[in-house]
Scaffold this motif. Sequence first.
Motif, PDB file in Angstrom:
ATOM      1  N   UNK A 149     -28.114  10.857 -33.354  1.00  0.00           N
ATOM      2  CA  UNK A 149     -27.112  11.888 -33.105  1.00  0.00           C
ATOM      3  C   UNK A 149     -27.529  12.884 -32.026  1.00  0.00           C
ATOM      4  N   UNK A 150     -28.765  13.338 -32.080  1.00  0.00           N
ATOM      5  CA  UNK A 150     -29.230  14.320 -31.101  1.00  0.00           C
ATOM      6  C   UNK A 150     -29.176  13.745 -29.693  1.00  0.00           C
ATOM      7  N   UNK A 151     -29.617  12.516 -29.538  1.00  0.00           N
ATOM      8  CA  UNK A 151     -29.583  11.871 -28.221  1.00  0.00           C
ATOM      9  C   UNK A 151     -28.143  11.671 -27.737  1.00  0.00           C
ATOM     10  N   UNK A 152     -27.225  11.323 -28.655  1.00  0.00           N
ATOM     11  CA  UNK A 152     -25.806  11.172 -28.274  1.00  0.00           C
ATOM     12  C   UNK A 152     -25.256  12.504 -27.785  1.00  0.00           C
ATOM     13  N   UNK A 153     -25.626  13.585 -28.460  1.00  0.00           N
ATOM     14  CA  UNK A 153     -25.182  14.917 -28.037  1.00  0.00           C
ATOM     15  C   UNK A 153     -25.729  15.223 -26.637  1.00  0.00           C
ATOM     16  N   UNK A 154     -27.022  14.983 -26.429  1.00  0.00           N
ATOM     17  CA  UNK A 154     -27.635  15.241 -25.123  1.00  0.00           C
ATOM     18  C   UNK A 154     -26.955  14.425 -24.028  1.00  0.00           C
ATOM     19  N   UNK A 155     -26.687  13.159 -24.308  1.00  0.00           N
ATOM     20  CA  UNK A 155     -26.040  12.306 -23.315  1.00  0.00           C
ATOM     21  C   UNK A 155     -24.621  12.790 -23.022  1.00  0.00           C
ATOM     22  N   UNK A 156     -23.883  13.185 -24.041  1.00  0.00           N
ATOM     23  CA  UNK A 156     -22.516  13.683 -23.830  1.00  0.00           C
ATOM     24  C   UNK A 156     -22.536  14.933 -22.959  1.00  0.00           C
ATOM     25  N   UNK A 157     -23.485  15.828 -23.183  1.00  0.00           N
ATOM     26  CA  UNK A 157     -23.623  17.030 -22.355  1.00  0.00           C
ATOM     27  C   UNK A 157     -23.959  16.634 -20.915  1.00  0.00           C
ATOM     28  N   UNK A 158     -24.866  15.688 -20.727  1.00  0.00           N
ATOM     29  CA  UNK A 158     -25.218  15.241 -19.376  1.00  0.00           C
ATOM     30  C   UNK A 158     -24.017  14.619 -18.667  1.00  0.00           C
ATOM     31  N   UNK A 159     -23.247  13.803 -19.391  1.00  0.00           N
ATOM     32  CA  UNK A 159     -22.062  13.170 -18.795  1.00  0.00           C
ATOM     33  C   UNK A 159     -21.024  14.225 -18.448  1.00  0.00           C
ATOM     34  N   UNK A 160     -20.855  15.216 -19.317  1.00  0.00           N
ATOM     35  CA  UNK A 160     -19.936  16.327 -19.042  1.00  0.00           C
ATOM     36  C   UNK A 160     -20.266  16.959 -17.701  1.00  0.00           C
ATOM     37  N   UNK A 161     -21.545  17.239 -17.481  1.00  0.00           N
ATOM     38  CA  UNK A 161     -21.959  17.879 -16.233  1.00  0.00           C
ATOM     39  C   UNK A 161     -21.669  17.002 -15.019  1.00  0.00           C
ATOM     40  N   UNK A 162     -21.894  15.697 -15.151  1.00  0.00           N
ATOM     41  CA  UNK A 162     -21.652  14.770 -14.042  1.00  0.00           C
ATOM     42  C   UNK A 162     -20.162  14.692 -13.727  1.00  0.00           C
TER      43      UNK A 162
END
Length: 131
Positions: A38-51
């Motif tokens: 879950x934590x990694x999915x959250x981090x990835x979603x935040x990174x994708x949001x920024x991109x």
Amino acid sequence: MSEILDEDLYRRTKALLEPGEIELVGAVVHTDLGGEEDLEMHELTVDIDEVIAEHAGKGETYIYAGNDTEEFASNQFQGLTLDDAFVWECQQLLREGTFDIVFYYEATVEQESLVADLESLQYVDGVTAVP
């Protein structure tokens, strides 16, 4: 661009992009993350949001989880500008033990460069653009 890995997922994602108020395109982000990460999915979603926000030229954004409304499903999120304008929406889907994240966003984004930037993110196994 990546080849289509899951024809059904691609077809259903493309159906979400049918004409509406805004012309949309999308991307399926294939990950190596399992259901317990879950934590990694959250981090990835935040990174994708920024991109996506950077490619869309939308400025600063936040991620809305929609937990306070029945209009959202579990694992569905939106990227919104600080004045609540739409940037992207996604659904996180667990497929064969790992997550695929289906994003859609305004068609003003240059897909090839966006896909290249998404593919460079940690946890991403590939990206399928959906015109």
